[in-house]
Design a protein around this motif. Structure first.
Motif, PDB file in Angstrom:
ATOM      1  N   GLY A 207       6.138   3.390  -5.610  1.00  0.00           N
ATOM      2  CA  GLY A 207       5.189   2.664  -6.692  1.00  0.00           C
ATOM      3  C   GLY A 207       5.154   1.214  -6.946  1.00  0.00           C
ATOM      4  O   GLY A 207       3.871   0.979  -7.113  1.00  0.00           O
ATOM      5  N   LYS A 208       6.258   0.984  -6.757  1.00  0.00           N
ATOM      6  CA  LYS A 208       5.701  -0.422  -6.550  1.00  0.00           C
ATOM      7  C   LYS A 208       5.782  -1.065  -5.510  1.00  0.00           C
ATOM      8  O   LYS A 208       6.224  -1.873  -5.239  1.00  0.00           O
ATOM      9  CB  LYS A 208       7.267  -0.822  -6.918  1.00  0.00           C
ATOM     10  N   LYS A 209       5.873  -0.210  -3.796  1.00  0.00           N
ATOM     11  CA  LYS A 209       5.413  -0.423  -2.880  1.00  0.00           C
ATOM     12  C   LYS A 209       4.238  -0.333  -2.154  1.00  0.00           C
ATOM     13  O   LYS A 209       4.478   0.649  -0.991  1.00  0.00           O
ATOM     14  CB  LYS A 209       6.304  -0.593  -2.226  1.00  0.00           C
ATOM     15  N   PRO A 210       3.362   0.031  -3.080  1.00  0.00           N
ATOM     16  CA  PRO A 210       2.314   0.343  -2.654  1.00  0.00           C
ATOM     17  C   PRO A 210       1.772  -0.057  -1.107  1.00  0.00           C
ATOM     18  O   PRO A 210       1.916  -1.355  -0.228  1.00  0.00           O
ATOM     19  CB  PRO A 210       1.065  -0.097  -3.169  1.00  0.00           C
ATOM     20  N   GLY A 211       0.742   1.254   0.045  1.00  0.00           N
ATOM     21  CA  GLY A 211       0.970   0.628   1.437  1.00  0.00           C
ATOM     22  C   GLY A 211       2.101   1.208   2.452  1.00  0.00           C
ATOM     23  O   GLY A 211       2.174   1.651   3.800  1.00  0.00           O
TER      24      GLY A 211
END
Length: 268
Positions: A207-211
């Motif tokens: 969730g801390k690194k979307p995409g």
């Protein structure tokens, strides 16, 4: 003084001594210091690179969901709580070797672990999810055939994958890491095709690194987290259970859960 007079006098003196020492029907017992059932301090063993359950922040301080729960439980038990990072793959040896008193760090309750660890009631439900990169062609477990899959050594992810015999046999390599964060970094670097990880950890990290990552719809099963103590520490386990029950009842557990997950995911 004749012998008769001597013995009469001696008996009289003995009676005075006994009377002076107190009532004969109330003997004075030796003072015994009570032994506390739960020590004044407990040492909690954890993997300090297991966000959001327990990890180090930018100030190198231990923080996390389980850290907050354990601190709150310690207050309610009236004991000082300290945390000791350990090699998670050797957690049972650390516990039963008396180097720590409690295991509290996303510890999955399994039948195998129950032979060496006494667990509290479950406080959280978890799943073993499959994480791939967003650009990966893998969309289900069947497509893990021929893949290199990362897991944390000593974690329940290892058992979860191995129990799925069809998938386990099809995987090229099950590569083990000291912690999940390193495994996910290797996934990003292309050295792994997928990572099997606790959902609470995987969702938090991805969730801390979307995409960058994608979580498959399929998973390797549901499991429960519990707090682990030595098999003989039944009183400590009971007190921890009560503390957790009280925290559920008064909303303290829900507050901690919302802080780390955005909602109350505590198991009723």
């Amino acid at each position: 003084m004749n012998k008769r007079a001597f013995w009469i006098a001696a008996c009289a003196m003995a009676a005075l001594v006994v009377t002076g020492c107190g009532k004969k029907d109330e003997p004075v017992a030796a003072a015994v210091e009570p032994v506390p059932v739960v020590a004044k301090a407990i040492v909690i063993g954890l993997d300090d690179n297991f966000p959001p359950m327990g990890f180090r922040d930018e100030k190198n301080e231990l923080v996390g969901f389980d850290i907050d729960l354990a601190k709150e439980a310690g207050k309610r038990l009236g004991v000082e709580v300290t945390f000791k990072p350990i090699d998670w793959s050797a957690k049972e040896s650390e516990l039963n070797g008396n180097r720590i008193d409690v295991l509290w760090n996303g510890l999955t309750i399994t039948e195998e672990r129950k032979t060496n660890i006494l667990f509290t009631k479950p406080y959280l439900e978890n799943r073993q999810i499959v994480v791939v990169t967003d650009k990966s062609a893998i969309t289900n477990k069947a497509q893990l055939a021929g893949a290199v899959v990362g897991v944390q050594d000593g974690s329940s992810a290892v058992d979860a994958v191995q129990k799925d015999e069809a998938t386990a046999k099809s995987i090229k390599e099950l590569k083990k890491f000291g912690d999940n964060v390193t495994a996910l970094m290797d996934l990003s670097a292309g050295r792994l095709d997928a990572v099997v990880v606790d959902e609470v950890v995987g969702r938090y990290y991805t969730g801390k690194k979307p995409g960058e990552y994608r979580v498959l719809e399929e998973n390797f099963g549901t499991e429960d987290y519990g707090v682990g103590v030595r098999k003989g520490d039944t009183e400590l386990a009971a007190k921890l259970d009560k503390a957790l029950d009280d925290m559920r009842a008064d909303g303290a557990a829900a507050t901690i859960s919302t802080k780390w997950f955005g909602k109350d995911i505590i198991k009723p």
